[in-house]
Design an enzyme around this catalytic site. Structure first.
Site, PDB file in Angstrom:
ATOM      1  N   CYS A 110       1.039  -1.347   0.055  1.00 35.70           N
ATOM      2  CA  CYS A 110      -0.225  -0.143   0.019  1.00 35.70           C
ATOM      3  C   CYS A 110       0.870   1.178   0.126  1.00 35.70           C
ATOM      4  O   CYS A 110       0.352   2.347  -0.137  1.00 35.70           O
ATOM      5  CB  CYS A 110      -0.917   0.138   1.123  1.00 35.70           C
ATOM      6  SG  CYS A 110      -1.968  -1.587   1.278  1.00 35.70           S
ATOM      7  N   HIS A 145      -3.156   6.553   2.497  1.00 38.63           N
ATOM      8  CA  HIS A 145      -3.683   5.506   2.031  1.00 38.63           C
ATOM      9  C   HIS A 145      -5.002   5.175   2.570  1.00 38.63           C
ATOM     10  O   HIS A 145      -5.126   5.238   3.906  1.00 38.63           O
ATOM     11  CB  HIS A 145      -2.594   4.491   2.282  1.00 38.63           C
ATOM     12  CG  HIS A 145      -3.169   2.992   2.169  1.00 38.63           C
ATOM     13  ND1 HIS A 145      -3.915   2.407   1.056  1.00 38.63           N
ATOM     14  CD2 HIS A 145      -3.359   1.767   2.957  1.00 38.63           C
ATOM     15  CE1 HIS A 145      -4.200   1.178   1.299  1.00 38.63           C
ATOM     16  NE2 HIS A 145      -3.754   0.897   2.183  1.00 38.63           N
ATOM     17  N   ASN A 185     -10.086  -0.877   0.707  1.00 39.46           N
ATOM     18  CA  ASN A 185      -8.713  -0.876   0.528  1.00 39.46           C
ATOM     19  C   ASN A 185      -8.314  -1.235  -0.600  1.00 39.46           C
ATOM     20  O   ASN A 185      -8.026  -2.545  -1.187  1.00 39.46           O
ATOM     21  CB  ASN A 185      -7.967  -1.328   1.711  1.00 39.46           C
ATOM     22  CG  ASN A 185      -6.408  -1.367   1.622  1.00 39.46           C
ATOM     23  OD1 ASN A 185      -5.976  -1.103   0.736  1.00 39.46           O
ATOM     24  ND2 ASN A 185      -5.949  -1.915   2.794  1.00 39.46           N
TER      25      ASN A 185
END
Ligand code: ACO
Length: 347
Positions: A135, A274, A304
């Site tokens: 990420c 993020h 996500n």
């Protein structure tokens, strides 16, 4: 033009001496774009196949739905984003010197996802490779591109974050399955003459000792001869440990990146974090003593999407006019590795 300090596993920009600033050239984000699969899976859809609920998922994460690929792989989403970037900017594919794809869900071990994208776009003058930092991948990708641009090796670059995480998920494991989604987003970067520096801070850090806290696609070592290839393992995550890590290390990373050029946090217009969990973002805003309005959140729609989350968010904010030319942006990611990374840019 840019001095890189390497201290152990940590990388940062030091102040750039005045004498090296003429004529001043720096990287500019020329264009943003994003692409997500059509299929939408909401929390109720998940609660029909596992022991979970819309209420639990929303209250713990902020996620309402996610886009899940039916047939497209990571390179397909990245190529669609790349195509959009070219269409929106008017750039020709042959102008590109570099294509980077940040991903933790590549189509294959080889070829790289970026090489497939380069082929699909017919960007025959671009060197292409993947960046693997989960990420944090998009920030790591921007860091690599910016350094290659600073040497003059690259003038025009395409940096994309693309993920099809759904192929790595165990759809019976409610502790991970509810969290992730598929998508892609990216930018075109160009080295151009500028009045003021645009790359204002860069901090990357890797915590390999914590690599077991989050993994996906682990392979087994050892001799498989003459057995067939073993299957990849799905997502595994120590959610609480990663939560603690993120709420501590992300503010630290932002503070270190901003300190390099003596920026105050008040000077940063937008924090693009993020999108792993809305609670983490709120906690980071609180720790940095910055208003939550400066932290756009779109996790409700996408879940996500790992390396794709920040470029999707950036593109949405640009399209909605929430980010304007001249704004100072802090993009900050964290994830598998474990890794953190922050890049501060004037848009
Ligand atoms: N539905 C219902 N109940 C659930 C679910 C679910 N989907 N998942 C877990 N539970 C249960 C647990 O079993 C536990 O039950 P128990 O108390 O009876 O044992 C209870 O809910 C609480 O579980 P916790 O894990 O303590 O829940 P928490 O509040 O910590 O939230 C979460 C879990 C959302 C994963 C959180 O820890 C988190 O966001 N961590 C960070 C994860 C992250 O950011 N990952 C991204 C990394 S980026 C990358 O590289 C991919």
């Amino acid at each position: 033009e840019i001095l890189i300090g390497l201290v152990g596993s940590e990388m940062c920009i030091r102040d750039r001496p005045e004498r090296m600033r003429k004529p001043l050239e720096d990287l500019k984000i020329v264009q943003t774009a994003s692409w997500v699969p059509d299929q939408v899976i909401d929390n109720d859809d998940l609660s029909r196949i596992m022991d979970t609920s819309d209420d639990w998922i929303q209250s713990r994460t902020g996620i309402k739905r996610r886009h899940i690929s039916k047939h497209e792989n990571t390179a397909d989403l990245a190529s669609k984003t790349g195509q959009l970037l070219l269409e929106k900017s008017g750039w020709q594919a042959e102008e590109l010197d570099l294509i980077l794809v940040a991903t933790m869900s590549p189509d294959a071990y080889t070829p790289s996802t970026a090489a497939i994208v380069q082929g699909k776009l017919q960007a025959k003058n671009a060197v292409a490779f993947d960046v693997s930092a989960a990420c944090s991948g998009f920030v790591y990708g921007l860091a690599v591109a910016s350094q290659m641009m600073s040497t003059g090796m690259v003038k025009k670059a395409m940096v994309i974050g693309s993920e099809v995480l759904s192929k790595l998920i165990d759809w019976h494991d409610r502790t991970t399955a509810v969290l992730f989604g598929d998508g892609a987003g990216g930018v075109l970067l160009e080295k151009v003459p500028v009045k003021a520096p645009t790359l204002l801070g860069l901090q990357l850090k890797t915590f390999g000792e914590l690599s077991n806290e989050l993994s996906a696609g682990m392979t087994s070592s050892g001799n498989t001869f003459p057995k067939p290839l073993t299957e990849l393992t799905p997502f595994k995550m120590n959610g609480r440990a990663v939560y603690r890590f993120a709420t501590h290390e992300v503010p630290e990373s932002i503070l270190q990146a901003s300190a390099q050029n003596k920026l105050t946090l008040d000077q940063i217009d937008v924090f693009l974090l993020h999108q792993a969990n809305a609670r983490i973002i709120k906690q980071v805003a609180k720790r940095l003593k910055q208003p939550l309005e400066k932290f756009p959140i779109n996790i409700a729609e996408y879940g996500n999407t790992s390396a794709a989350s920040e470029p999707i968010l950036l593109d949405e904010c640009v399209e909605k006019g929430m980010i304007k030319r001249g704004d100072i942006l802090a993009l900050s990611g964290f994830g598998g590795g474990l890794t953190t990374g922050t890049i501060i840019l004037r848009y």
